[in-house]
Scaffold this active site. Structure first.
Site, PDB file in Angstrom:
ATOM      1  N   ASP A   1      -2.410 -10.597  -2.469  1.00  0.00           N
ATOM      2  CA  ASP A   1      -3.031 -10.296  -1.307  1.00  0.00           C
ATOM      3  C   ASP A   1      -4.688  -9.862  -1.566  1.00  0.00           C
ATOM      4  O   ASP A   1      -5.057  -9.630  -2.690  1.00  0.00           O
ATOM      5  CB  ASP A   1      -2.335  -8.773  -0.900  1.00  0.00           C
ATOM      6  CG  ASP A   1      -2.870  -8.445   0.470  1.00  0.00           C
ATOM      7  OD1 ASP A   1      -1.891  -8.765   1.478  1.00  0.00           O
ATOM      8  OD2 ASP A   1      -3.901  -7.893   0.568  1.00  0.00           O
TER       9      ASP A   1
ATOM     10  N   HIS B   1       0.658  -1.455  -0.233  1.00  0.00           N
ATOM     11  CA  HIS B   1       0.146   0.036  -0.087  1.00  0.00           C
ATOM     12  C   HIS B   1       0.865   1.201   0.013  1.00  0.00           C
ATOM     13  O   HIS B   1       0.218   2.320  -0.116  1.00  0.00           O
ATOM     14  CB  HIS B   1      -0.776  -0.208   1.251  1.00  0.00           C
ATOM     15  CG  HIS B   1      -1.969  -1.007   1.251  1.00  0.00           C
ATOM     16  ND1 HIS B   1      -3.057  -1.316   0.360  1.00  0.00           N
ATOM     17  CD2 HIS B   1      -2.248  -2.090   2.007  1.00  0.00           C
ATOM     18  CE1 HIS B   1      -3.587  -2.006   0.216  1.00  0.00           C
ATOM     19  NE2 HIS B   1      -3.274  -2.705   1.688  1.00  0.00           N
TER      20      HIS B   1
ATOM     21  N   ASP C   1      -4.410 -12.707   3.246  1.00  0.00           N
ATOM     22  CA  ASP C   1      -5.587 -12.622   3.582  1.00  0.00           C
ATOM     23  C   ASP C   1      -6.824 -12.810   2.730  1.00  0.00           C
ATOM     24  O   ASP C   1      -7.623 -12.498   3.176  1.00  0.00           O
ATOM     25  CB  ASP C   1      -5.621 -10.893   4.047  1.00  0.00           C
ATOM     26  CG  ASP C   1      -5.068 -10.085   3.058  1.00  0.00           C
ATOM     27  OD1 ASP C   1      -4.747  -8.952   3.466  1.00  0.00           O
ATOM     28  OD2 ASP C   1      -4.556 -10.656   2.210  1.00  0.00           O
TER      29      ASP C   1
HETATM   30  N1  6XA Z   1      -6.974  -0.811   8.092  1.00  0.00           N
HETATM   31  C1  6XA Z   1      -7.734  -1.060   6.843  1.00  0.00           C
HETATM   32  C2  6XA Z   1      -7.379  -2.205   6.207  1.00  0.00           C
HETATM   33  C3  6XA Z   1      -5.929  -2.360   5.919  1.00  0.00           C
HETATM   34  C4  6XA Z   1      -5.705  -3.509   4.964  1.00  0.00           C
HETATM   35  C5  6XA Z   1      -4.274  -4.166   5.202  1.00  0.00           C
HETATM   36  C6  6XA Z   1      -3.792  -5.012   4.076  1.00  0.00           C
HETATM   37  O1  6XA Z   1      -3.882  -6.263   4.473  1.00  0.00           O
HETATM   38  N2  6XA Z   1      -3.583  -4.875   3.112  1.00  0.00           N
HETATM   39  O2  6XA Z   1      -2.857  -5.692   2.146  1.00  0.00           O
HETATM   40 ZN    ZN Z   2      -4.270  -7.322   2.535  1.00  0.00          ZN
END
Ligand code: 6XA
Ligand code: ZN
Length: 343
Positions: free
Chosen positions: A195, A159, A284
């Site tokens: 992801d 991100h 995830d």
């Molecule tokens: N706090 C909001 C969700 C963050 C997603 C983090 C993640 O797993 N990104 O791949």
């Molecule tokens: Zn993620």
């Protein structure tokens, strides 16, 4: 398969994140990496090596200097204000507000952050630079002849864009690795993000380039984080037009739909003629993940690894998300073992 790992990841341990309208304990915890490392050892995946330092130059090949300097000084400037709790932004430079970089650390925290789920702590700088060293050491070993390598990167990175952090990410480990592969002689590099969440940061970094192909399979941003990027019509711009592929899937999509999207992505990578592959390996997508909504079961991660091996490319895996801490180790090692079994 060799794993690169650094204990410095423990230095990133945020206390809370704003999620569903309330401050909750962070989902992105040191125990995630501990469980993955334990599974790597328990399943005898291969040797575990520590990273060597690479300095800031490879980070500055993909991240804006102002952003890097902000991360380097943020905690000290924050704590000089008498604050000993996590640094989190409380507003954003939203539409029609001035885009000037604020002087003050509080303003810079808002300017250089995408969300308030990515706490900057006393150990963030050291943990994040160590995580990029893990990815860069994996590049060293891949260039040195390893066919595949696992960079056990934490904090994650996909991100993190050129000039902002978010989604628990500070430096974009996968993008730093892809750029290092380019700098070390690979002409075309593919980054595949599996992801649950769209790799907005990696897309941002390579969106105007044709030497790095970016592909992401993820929860549809119409309902899933990061909401504002990851749509199928984002195909790259300028030189990069045609070198960005998003495969958004509705939350709750079945496993066969997910693997169909994977096969489409693999076909594009083969067509691109990639010489190396970087995988943003988030698990995830697991059916039991607490913040995500796909349905992959633990055995499906073996299939994922096997499909990736089919590309017959030198491959670097960077750990991204995955918050079902109990099964995370088996889910990650299943991908890597599945890959090895078909290599
Ligand atoms: N706090 C909001 C969700 C963050 C997603 C983090 C993640 O797993 N990104 O791949
Ligand atoms: Zn993620």
């Amino acid at each position: 398969m060799l794993t690169i790992y650094s204990d410095s990841h423990r230095l990133q341990h945020g206390r809370s994140e704003l999620i569903d309208g309330t401050l909750k304990p962070c989902f992105e915890t040191p125990s995630r990496a501990d469980m993955v490392l334990a599974a790597v050892r328990q399943r005898d995946l291969g040797d575990v090596a520590h990273p060597r330092r690479h300095g800031l130059e490879p980070i500055l090949r993909v991240h804006d200097e102002g952003y890097v300097r902000f991360l380097e000084t943020a905690w000290q400037r924050w704590s000089e204000m008498g604050r000993d709790y996590d640094a989190l932004p409380k507003m954003w430079q939203i539409r029609r507000l001035r885009e000037a970089v604020p002087e003050h650390v509080e303003g810079q925290l808002c300017y250089y952050s995408m969300d308030c789920g990515t706490p900057i702590t006393a150990g963030t700088w050291q943990a994040a630079t160590a995580s990029s060293d893990v990815a860069l050491t994996a590049v060293d070993r891949l260039i040195g002849g390893e066919r595949a390598i696992f960079a056990l990167t934490r904090p994650p990175g996909h991100h993190a864009a050129r000039d902002y952090c978010g989604g628990y990410c500070f430096f974009n480990n996968a993008a730093i690795a892809a750029q290092a592969l380019r700098d070390r002689g690979a002409h075309r590099v593919a980054v595949l993000d599996v992801d649950y969440h769209h790799g907005n940061g990696t897309q941002d970094i390579f969106y105007h380039r044709s030497d790095v192909l970016f592909l992401s399979i993820h929860g549809d941003p119409r309902t899933e984080y990061p909401f504002f990027l990851g749509f199928a019509d984002e195909k790259g711009e300028g030189e990069g037009l045609g070198y960005n592929f998003n495969f958004p899937l509705a939350a709750g999509s079945c496993v066969s739909t997910w693997f169909f999207a994977l096969d489409c992505a693999l076909e594009q990578i083969a067509r691109f003629g990639a010489e190396a592959l970087v995988v943003s390996l988030g698990v995830d997508t697991f059916e039991g993940d607490p913040i995500s909504r796909f349905q992959l079961g633990t055995p499906d991660f073996v299939t994922l690894g096997a499909r990736l091996a089919g590309l017959k490319l030198p491959t670097l895996f960077c750990l991204e998300g995955g918050y079902a801490v109990g099964p995370i180790g088996d889910n990650v090692v299943n991908v890597l073992a599945g890959f090895e079994a078909r290599s």
